[in-house]
Design an enzyme around this catalytic site. Structure first.
Site, PDB file in Angstrom:
ATOM      1  N   ASP A 160       0.758  -1.056   0.058  1.00  0.00           N
ATOM      2  CA  ASP A 160       0.013   0.102   0.026  1.00  0.00           C
ATOM      3  C   ASP A 160       1.022   1.357  -0.120  1.00  0.00           C
ATOM      4  O   ASP A 160       0.284   2.328   0.072  1.00  0.00           O
ATOM      5  CB  ASP A 160      -0.830   0.098   1.282  1.00  0.00           C
ATOM      6  CG  ASP A 160      -0.111  -0.041   2.549  1.00  0.00           C
ATOM      7  OD1 ASP A 160       1.180  -0.095   2.550  1.00  0.00           O
ATOM      8  OD2 ASP A 160      -0.952   0.166   3.725  1.00  0.00           O
ATOM      9  N   ASP A 171       7.409   9.817  11.687  1.00  0.00           N
ATOM     10  CA  ASP A 171       5.815   9.722  11.480  1.00  0.00           C
ATOM     11  C   ASP A 171       5.313  11.205  11.909  1.00  0.00           C
ATOM     12  O   ASP A 171       4.671  11.450  12.738  1.00  0.00           O
ATOM     13  CB  ASP A 171       5.262   8.737  12.487  1.00  0.00           C
ATOM     14  CG  ASP A 171       4.016   8.506  12.281  1.00  0.00           C
ATOM     15  OD1 ASP A 171       3.409   9.060  11.148  1.00  0.00           O
ATOM     16  OD2 ASP A 171       3.274   8.071  13.173  1.00  0.00           O
ATOM     17  N   ASN A 187       0.236   9.071  12.559  1.00  0.00           N
ATOM     18  CA  ASN A 187      -0.778   7.898  12.113  1.00  0.00           C
ATOM     19  C   ASN A 187      -0.202   6.502  12.187  1.00  0.00           C
ATOM     20  O   ASN A 187      -0.936   5.468  11.688  1.00  0.00           O
ATOM     21  CB  ASN A 187      -1.639   8.155  11.001  1.00  0.00           C
ATOM     22  CG  ASN A 187      -0.658   7.987   9.701  1.00  0.00           C
ATOM     23  OD1 ASN A 187       0.547   7.845   9.825  1.00  0.00           O
ATOM     24  ND2 ASN A 187      -1.224   8.337   8.592  1.00  0.00           N
ATOM     25  N   HIS A 203      44.728 -24.528 -15.259  1.00  0.00           N
ATOM     26  CA  HIS A 203      45.013 -25.994 -15.486  1.00  0.00           C
ATOM     27  C   HIS A 203      43.752 -26.628 -15.621  1.00  0.00           C
ATOM     28  O   HIS A 203      42.676 -26.272 -15.052  1.00  0.00           O
ATOM     29  CB  HIS A 203      45.438 -26.493 -14.071  1.00  0.00           C
ATOM     30  CG  HIS A 203      45.881 -27.733 -13.922  1.00  0.00           C
ATOM     31  ND1 HIS A 203      46.842 -28.443 -14.829  1.00  0.00           N
ATOM     32  CD2 HIS A 203      45.503 -28.703 -13.147  1.00  0.00           C
ATOM     33  CE1 HIS A 203      47.041 -29.726 -14.568  1.00  0.00           C
ATOM     34  NE2 HIS A 203      46.122 -29.889 -13.656  1.00  0.00           N
ATOM     35  N   HIS A 247      39.843 -35.387 -19.325  1.00  0.00           N
ATOM     36  CA  HIS A 247      41.105 -35.890 -18.265  1.00  0.00           C
ATOM     37  C   HIS A 247      41.154 -37.424 -18.318  1.00  0.00           C
ATOM     38  O   HIS A 247      40.262 -38.096 -17.960  1.00  0.00           O
ATOM     39  CB  HIS A 247      40.514 -35.399 -16.856  1.00  0.00           C
ATOM     40  CG  HIS A 247      41.747 -35.428 -16.014  1.00  0.00           C
ATOM     41  ND1 HIS A 247      42.657 -34.489 -16.193  1.00  0.00           N
ATOM     42  CD2 HIS A 247      42.115 -36.241 -14.913  1.00  0.00           C
ATOM     43  CE1 HIS A 247      43.661 -34.660 -15.000  1.00  0.00           C
ATOM     44  NE2 HIS A 247      43.230 -35.687 -14.599  1.00  0.00           N
ATOM     45  N   ILE A 290      21.111 -12.520  11.725  1.00  0.00           N
ATOM     46  CA  ILE A 290      21.930 -11.650  11.707  1.00  0.00           C
ATOM     47  C   ILE A 290      23.221 -12.026  11.703  1.00  0.00           C
ATOM     48  O   ILE A 290      23.735 -12.548  12.720  1.00  0.00           O
ATOM     49  CB  ILE A 290      21.430 -10.429  12.481  1.00  0.00           C
ATOM     50  CG1 ILE A 290      19.777 -10.256  12.458  1.00  0.00           C
ATOM     51  CG2 ILE A 290      22.136  -9.117  12.221  1.00  0.00           C
ATOM     52  CD1 ILE A 290      19.437  -9.764  11.388  1.00  0.00           C
ATOM     53  N   ASP A 322      31.436 -14.106   9.628  1.00  0.00           N
ATOM     54  CA  ASP A 322      30.315 -14.089  10.446  1.00  0.00           C
ATOM     55  C   ASP A 322      30.992 -15.056  11.810  1.00  0.00           C
ATOM     56  O   ASP A 322      31.184 -16.608  11.321  1.00  0.00           O
ATOM     57  CB  ASP A 322      29.090 -14.667   9.879  1.00  0.00           C
ATOM     58  CG  ASP A 322      28.140 -14.787  10.791  1.00  0.00           C
ATOM     59  OD1 ASP A 322      28.016 -14.312  11.822  1.00  0.00           O
ATOM     60  OD2 ASP A 322      27.098 -15.718  10.633  1.00  0.00           O
TER      61      ASP A 322
END
EC number: 3.1.4.11
Length: 785
Positions: free
Chosen positions: A195, A227, A231, A348, A393, A679, A734
């Protein structure tokens, strides 16, 4: 720390008056989102900024097309392909539902789009479809090509043209524009009811998507600050205000304030002072003025030669402000020296797309290697049916491809990324008849590209230069009279490799199946003009003039032995003659060795498995990132001088200090896109790759739950003995307390091309694809003793 004192303004009253008008900082260029139709369809905002919303081809891609995906002669499946409104990704239908991220591919990961039957797959399996209706999407990294057939030629062309336009627009984007594009694509995804308004719940979803685990109270405070309508919904300008707060770069603002003073704009003279402190060689007032004209977004500021914070950020995120010297991204080195004076990007088992036991052989592997700047490729040639040699190969389950198809791919793609010479390293296991066929194919397909005789007026005791051999193809192979083993047989190429490996790997002797002895055909021998293959068993100088046109081949283990036991002699050998190093045959999974060890001794052709990602290929990419990525990099002077005394094992005392302050990171990728609560806890490791005494690594602490804008402000320092050989690898991981850290991104850069001062490092994925807009922000200082 980044804290610094204020500077007194040195501007005229007129400059001060103008500065007050333009000083208000922005996080983006002003957004048109609240005043046009993109408010109704926020996802199209990105395409609008790219200028493609009205493009007919892009419109058709947005509607989607039913295309046939082709995998074999019998596997043709209809799939719906549709461009996402972000303009960055294409969604496609799968028969078996998978995670959402498995249903898309990204435009920035596309290497090339080819029309007609140009891929190996379509040449083999696309005969039932008109070439005009077919296209191939080739990806960077290890992802397989996507071979497609459209219902009509026009629909195929729409995808070819549309993807070309999207790729061109994406390539032309500044880092700042990529960031804007990136954040708004996530904004569109977080707007669950579409919206164009954002509830606090949707804002929290957005934060998790962009790798931020923000305290609810703090996030809500930011939300309420924006804001203005009170609202509990953000829309239009309120959303933009929230994003400006989210994307603030306090560390850049602090640096900017140091030089701009109280009026929050930089004059050209203040910008020049910053450039001088950065260590920009030859910076002038005219340079500063030009940077303002190039990167400043505010027209009023630009007219008065002032730079705002936004312009300053645009500059620091640009190629000119990056850690890699932008002057080194084009060919800047002397290309007129003998071939032996250069490191040469080498592959290679080039024909393989996977392991050397049961992987697939493909001409596409050669095309990809050339696209990455590779200048020496391997062709493992064996007897094939119907009198046609094949490449695979040997004595394994790898698939086979025709020798002539590979040579056609070489002809068509060898010089798409670099004009400098290509070396075809032939591993010859064919009989005399099929060797003659190989020679005929080389001559007829390559034509004038192929070097068939020595260049006129070329010193016979010296190799020609890359400049002299532009657009030419060299054959590395056996030259008559052939070398003989102790029992008098003429050895095949594979036997030479096996003899060396058997010396080092006696435990495998019983398992080795030796190739039968073969002679070399005169037709093929004649093509080995400047690259005559030979075994390099000793570094003892042979009587007479140096054999500059021979290429010594040796395994990684033998190369290490030469370096350890006769370092200076090995370096001297490599000042005049080419040396090719290849991986041990024990590496059945096509793993790589550390190429830096071989470069330290001046080996030119350090052959790696390009199909296998890892730190070894990161080093190779970093080594050849400079000089226009042309595949040739001039060796340091002490690796080119005939009477050099350099020994990589004893390089002398430290003579350079490198200090890297790791400041912040921006927009690190999520490792698990399907798990919103996942996270990262990032840390940064800086690795030094060079001579053994220079090799080191140090890392920062980890930052808990923040992949969006983590801050470290930690300094890592290194003392270096041979800085000209050093590669600096920046790795983000991480942190994990119970298992090995997970890879997030990396960038590998030659120290000799690093710029000092405050710089951004642009991160790459494990496969070498861009992770834009992900960056590290660092301060670099290099001091020579």
């Amino acid at each position: 720390m980044l804290c610094g004192g204020w500077k007194r303004s040195r501007r005229s009253p007129e400059e001060s008056r103008v500065s007050a008008q333009v000083a208000a900082p922005l996080a983006f260029p002003p957004s048109p989102a609240s005043s046009d139709s993109s408010t109704k369809r926020p996802g199209l905002r990105a395409l609008k900024k790219m200028g493609l919303t009205e493009d007919e081809d892009v419109q058709a891609m947005l509607r989607g097309s039913r295309l046939l995906k082709i995998r074999s002669r019998t596997w043709h499946k209809e799939r719906l392909y549709r461009l996402q409104e972000d303009g960055l990704s294409v969604w496609f239908q799968r028969r078996i539902p998978r995670a959402a991220s498995k249903h898309i591919f990204f435009v920035q990961h596309i290497e090339a789009v080819r029309e007609g039957h140009q891929s190996e797959g379509l040449r083999r399996f696309g005969g039932a479809f008109a070439p005009a209706c077919c296209l191939t999407i080739a990806f960077k990294g290890r992802r397989k090509n996507l071979d497609l057939a459209a219902p009509t030629a026009e629909e195929a062309q729409r995808w070819v043209r549309g993807l070309a336009k999207l790729r061109a627009r994406l390539d032309a984007m500044s880092q700042r524009e990529r960031l804007d594009h990136w954040i708004h694509s996530y904004l569109h995804r977080a707007d669950s009811d579409q919206d164009s308004k954002m509830s606090f719940k949707e804002i929290k979803s957005l934060l998790r998507m962009v790798n931020v685990d923000m305290n609810d109270m703090y996030a809500y405070r930011l939300f309420k600050e924006c804001d203005h309508s009170n609202n509990e919904r953000l829309e239009g300008a309120e959303i933009e205000a929230f994003l400006r707060r989210l994307l603030k770069r306090p560390e850049l603002e602090e640096i900017f304030r140091r030089y701009s003073g109280e009026d929050r704009v930089l004059s050209a003279s203040e910008l020049l002072e910053f450039l001088e402190d950065q260590g920009e060689d030859g910076a002038t007032l005219a340079c500063a003025q030009q940077l303002i004209q190039t990167y400043e977004l505010n027209e009023t500021a630009k007219q008065h030669e002032l730079m705002t914070l936004d312009g300053f950020m645009m500059y620091l995120l640009s190629p000119e402000g990056a850690a890699l010297n932008v002057a080194h991204t084009c060919v800047f080195q002397d290309m007129g020296q003998p071939l032996a004076h250069y490191f040469i990007s080498s592959s290679h088992n080039t024909y393989l797309t996977d392991s050397q036991i049961g992987g697939t052989s493909s001409t596409e592997a050669y095309i990809r290697a050339f696209a990455q700047g590779c200048r020496c490729v391997e062709l493992d040639c064996w007897e094939g049916p119907g009198g046609e040699p094949v490449i695979y190969h040997g004595h394994t389950l790898t698939s086979k491809i025709l020798f002539r198809d590979v040579i056609q791919a070489v002809r068509d793609h060898a010089f798409t990324s670099s004009p400098y010479p290509v070396i075809l390293s032939l591993e010859n296991h064919c009989g005399l008849e099929q060797q003659a066929v190989m020679a005929r194919h080389l001559r007829s397909i390559l034509g004038d590209m192929l070097v068939t005789q020595a260049l006129d007026s070329q010193n016979p005791e010296e190799l020609p230069s890359p400049e002299q051999l532009k657009g030419r193809i060299l054959v590395k192979g056996k030259k008559l009279p052939a070398a003989r083993s102790e029992d008098g047989r003429i050895l095949s190429d594979r036997e030479e490799e096996e003899e060396e490996e058997e010396e080092a790997e006696e435990a495998l002797e019983a398992a080795e199946q030796r190739s039968r002895a073969k002679q070399i055909s005169p037709e093929l021998s004649a093509l080995a003009v400047y690259c005559c293959a030979t075994r390099l068993r000793t570094l003892d100088p042979s009587p007479g003039p140096p054999q500059s046109c021979t290429v010594g081949s040796l395994s990684e283990r033998k190369a290490r032995k030469f370096t350890r036991e006769a370092g200076t002699s090995f370096v001297r050998h490599n000042t005049q003659q080419l040396t090719r190093v290849y991986p041990l045959g024990l590496r059945m999974n096509s793993a790589n060795y550390n190429p830096q060890e071989m470069w330290n001794s001046g080996c030119q052709l350090v052959a790696l498995n390009f199909q296998t990602p890892g730190y070894e290929m990161d080093l190779n990419t970093g080594r050849f990132l400079i000089n226009g990525q042309c595949g040739y990099v001039l060796k340091p002077a002490y690796l080119r001088q005939l009477n050099t005394t350099f020994d990589p094992e004893c390089p002398g005392p430290p003579r350079t200090t490198l200090a890297i302050q790791v400041l912040t990171a921006q927009q690190l990728p999520k490792l698990n896109a399907e798990k919103p609560s996942s996270i990262v806890d990032p840390l940064v490791r800086v690795e030094i790759h060079g001579v053994p005494e220079d090799c080191a690594q140090k890392e920062t602490d980890y930052v808990l739950n923040n992949g969006f804008n983590p801050c470290w402000e930690q300094t890592l320092q290194f003392r270096l003995r041979a800085p000209e050989l050093v590669l600096v690898r920046f790795v983000v991981e991480d942190y994990d307390t119970t298992s090995p850290n997970d890879f997030v991104g990396q960038s590998t850069l030659p120290l000799s091309s690093l710029k000092q001062g405050y710089r951004h490092i642009h991160l790459l994925s494990k496969d070498g694809a861009s992770l834009a807009p992900a960056t590290l922000f660092v301060h670099i200082r290099i001091q020579n003793s």
